[in-house]
Write an enzyme that holds these catalytic residues in place. Structure first.
Site, PDB file in Angstrom:
ATOM      1  N   LYS A   1       0.787  -1.201   0.000  1.00 14.36           N
ATOM      2  CA  LYS A   1       0.000   0.000   0.000  1.00 14.36           C
ATOM      3  C   LYS A   1       0.835   1.274   0.000  1.00 14.36           C
ATOM      4  O   LYS A   1       0.350   2.349  -0.387  1.00 14.36           O
ATOM      5  CB  LYS A   1      -0.894   0.000   1.269  1.00 14.36           C
ATOM      6  CG  LYS A   1      -1.944  -1.082   1.246  1.00 14.36           C
ATOM      7  CD  LYS A   1      -2.812  -1.100   2.484  1.00 14.36           C
ATOM      8  CE  LYS A   1      -2.102  -1.846   3.581  1.00 14.36           C
ATOM      9  NZ  LYS A   1      -2.957  -2.235   4.735  1.00 14.36           N
TER      10      LYS A   1
ATOM     11  N   ASP B   1      14.652  -0.423   0.979  1.00 17.20           N
ATOM     12  CA  ASP B   1      15.345  -0.629   2.256  1.00 17.20           C
ATOM     13  C   ASP B   1      16.233  -1.866   2.139  1.00 17.20           C
ATOM     14  O   ASP B   1      17.346  -1.780   1.632  1.00 17.20           O
ATOM     15  CB  ASP B   1      14.288  -0.741   3.363  1.00 17.20           C
ATOM     16  CG  ASP B   1      14.876  -0.794   4.759  1.00 17.20           C
ATOM     17  OD1 ASP B   1      16.087  -0.550   4.920  1.00 17.20           O
ATOM     18  OD2 ASP B   1      14.124  -1.080   5.711  1.00 17.20           O
ATOM     19  N   SER B   2      15.755  -3.021   2.563  1.00 16.14           N
ATOM     20  CA  SER B   2      16.568  -4.238   2.429  1.00 16.14           C
ATOM     21  C   SER B   2      16.684  -4.657   0.963  1.00 16.14           C
ATOM     22  O   SER B   2      17.604  -5.382   0.592  1.00 16.14           O
ATOM     23  CB  SER B   2      15.951  -5.392   3.234  1.00 16.14           C
ATOM     24  OG  SER B   2      14.806  -5.907   2.587  1.00 16.14           O
ATOM     25  N   GLY B   3      15.715  -4.227   0.154  1.00 10.92           N
ATOM     26  CA  GLY B   3      15.699  -4.610  -1.253  1.00 10.92           C
ATOM     27  C   GLY B   3      14.833  -5.827  -1.543  1.00 10.92           C
ATOM     28  O   GLY B   3      14.572  -6.152  -2.698  1.00 10.92           O
TER      29      GLY B   3
ATOM     30  N   THR C   1      11.593  -6.483  -1.161  1.00  9.50           N
ATOM     31  CA  THR C   1      10.298  -6.263  -1.811  1.00  9.50           C
ATOM     32  C   THR C   1      10.465  -6.013  -3.307  1.00  9.50           C
ATOM     33  O   THR C   1       9.813  -6.665  -4.128  1.00  9.50           O
ATOM     34  CB  THR C   1       9.576  -5.060  -1.167  1.00  9.50           C
ATOM     35  OG1 THR C   1       9.458  -5.306   0.238  1.00  9.50           O
ATOM     36  CG2 THR C   1       8.198  -4.857  -1.768  1.00  9.50           C
TER      37      THR C   1
HETATM   38  P1  IMP Z   1      12.504  -3.746   1.787  1.00 11.46           P
HETATM   39  O1  IMP Z   1      11.785  -4.931   1.237  1.00 11.46           O
HETATM   40  O2  IMP Z   1      13.219  -4.040   3.052  1.00 11.46           O
HETATM   41  O3  IMP Z   1      13.363  -3.032   0.772  1.00 11.46           O
HETATM   42  O4  IMP Z   1      11.427  -2.729   2.255  1.00 11.46           O
HETATM   43  C1  IMP Z   1      10.642  -2.099   1.385  1.00 11.46           C
HETATM   44  C2  IMP Z   1       9.214  -2.076   1.858  1.00 11.46           C
HETATM   45  O5  IMP Z   1       9.096  -1.953   3.270  1.00 11.46           O
HETATM   46  C3  IMP Z   1       8.589  -0.881   1.260  1.00 11.46           C
HETATM   47  O6  IMP Z   1       7.678  -1.308   0.269  1.00 11.46           O
HETATM   48  C4  IMP Z   1       7.875  -0.199   2.389  1.00 11.46           C
HETATM   49  O7  IMP Z   1       6.491  -0.445   2.292  1.00 11.46           O
HETATM   50  C5  IMP Z   1       8.371  -0.802   3.651  1.00 11.46           C
HETATM   51  N1  IMP Z   1       9.279   0.116   4.356  1.00 11.46           N
HETATM   52  C6  IMP Z   1      10.623   0.043   4.449  1.00 11.46           C
HETATM   53  N2  IMP Z   1      11.135   1.044   5.161  1.00 11.46           N
HETATM   54  C7  IMP Z   1      10.058   1.801   5.512  1.00 11.46           C
HETATM   55  C8  IMP Z   1       9.940   3.016   6.264  1.00 11.46           C
HETATM   56  O8  IMP Z   1      10.902   3.625   6.737  1.00 11.46           O
HETATM   57  N3  IMP Z   1       8.680   3.484   6.417  1.00 11.46           N
HETATM   58  C9  IMP Z   1       7.578   2.860   5.909  1.00 11.46           C
HETATM   59  N4  IMP Z   1       7.662   1.740   5.199  1.00 11.46           N
HETATM   60  C10 IMP Z   1       8.888   1.204   5.010  1.00 11.46           C
HETATM   61 MG    MG Z   2       5.720  -1.093   0.572  1.00 10.66          MG
END
Ligand code: IMP
Ligand code: MG
Length: 179
Positions: free
Chosen positions: A43, A106-108, A110
């Site tokens: 979302k 962030d972590s990548g 998603t």
């Molecule tokens: P990743 O999979 O760790 O790269 O995180 C990406 C997903 O986590 C994004 O689609 C965001 O929805 C959520 N996310 C990561 N960091 C934040 C943050 O600081 N605030 C809100 N959502 C976050």
């Molecule tokens: Mg997200």
């Protein structure tokens, strides 16, 4: 807990975001693809995507727009490490040029998950565009092809992004303080 706005420190104001949007769309318009399919990852990206597609229109583009709902966080502020599809796209991505839009890199995990999924379905090209690229070590080796902003490793909220289902309505990007 009475979340008054004084609990949020502004990182990117509504004005700063609006100013950045047209430049970002101009960068995307340099792609040689005629008919991009924008896929916004819900979302968190819904407000960003809404502004971005209108900026893309101003930049002369006419993208198709679809959505996929992925979840990796739940109520936590730490990535769970697994990504689930809560709701899939409707369009057939085979042979298409895709622009994947997400709120935060962030972590990548998603973006990598979404990219792999669409690639396995035969997308011709997949570019990624995020509102915020966090300056952290990624768990998965992936970068964003386009980004509106960078940020340090803080949990951001507002402009569509939540913390435990709150703060999506804020017109700016901020971080929660004193909670
Ligand atoms: P990743 O999979 O760790 O790269 O995180 C990406 C997903 O986590 C994004 O689609 C965001 O929805 C959520 N996310 C990561 N960091 C934040 C943050 O600081 N605030 C809100 N959502 C976050
Ligand atoms: Mg997200």
């Amino acid at each position: 807990m009475g979340n008054s706005r004084s609990d949020i420190e502004v990182i990117y104001s509504a004005e700063a975001i609006a100013e950045r949007m047209d430049g970002l769309a101009q960068e995307i318009a340099q792609l040689d693809s005629k008919k991009l399919a924008v896929i916004a990852i819900l979302k968190g990206s819904f407000v960003f995507a809404a502004d971005l597609i209108r900026a893309m229109h101003r930049a002369g583009m006419d993208p198709e727009v679809d959505f996929i709902t992925l979840s990796s966080y739940g109520k936590s502020t730490v990535s769970s490490g697994t990504v689930d599809i809560l709701r899939d796209v409707a369009i057939d991505v085979a042979g298409r040029d895709i622009l994947l839009v997400d709120d935060v890199l962030d972590s990548g995990r998603t973006l990598a998950y979404a990219k792999d999924l669409l690639s396995a379905r035969g997308a011709q090209s997949i570019r990624t565009c995020v509102l915020i690229e966090k300056d952290v070590a990624r768990a998965v080796d992936i970068g964003a092809d386009f980004r509106a902003f960078k940020s340090q490793n803080v949990f951001v909220v507002g402009y569509g992004m939540d913390m435990a289902y709150q703060f999506r309505e804020l017109p700016f990007v901020g971080r929660v303080v004193n909670t």
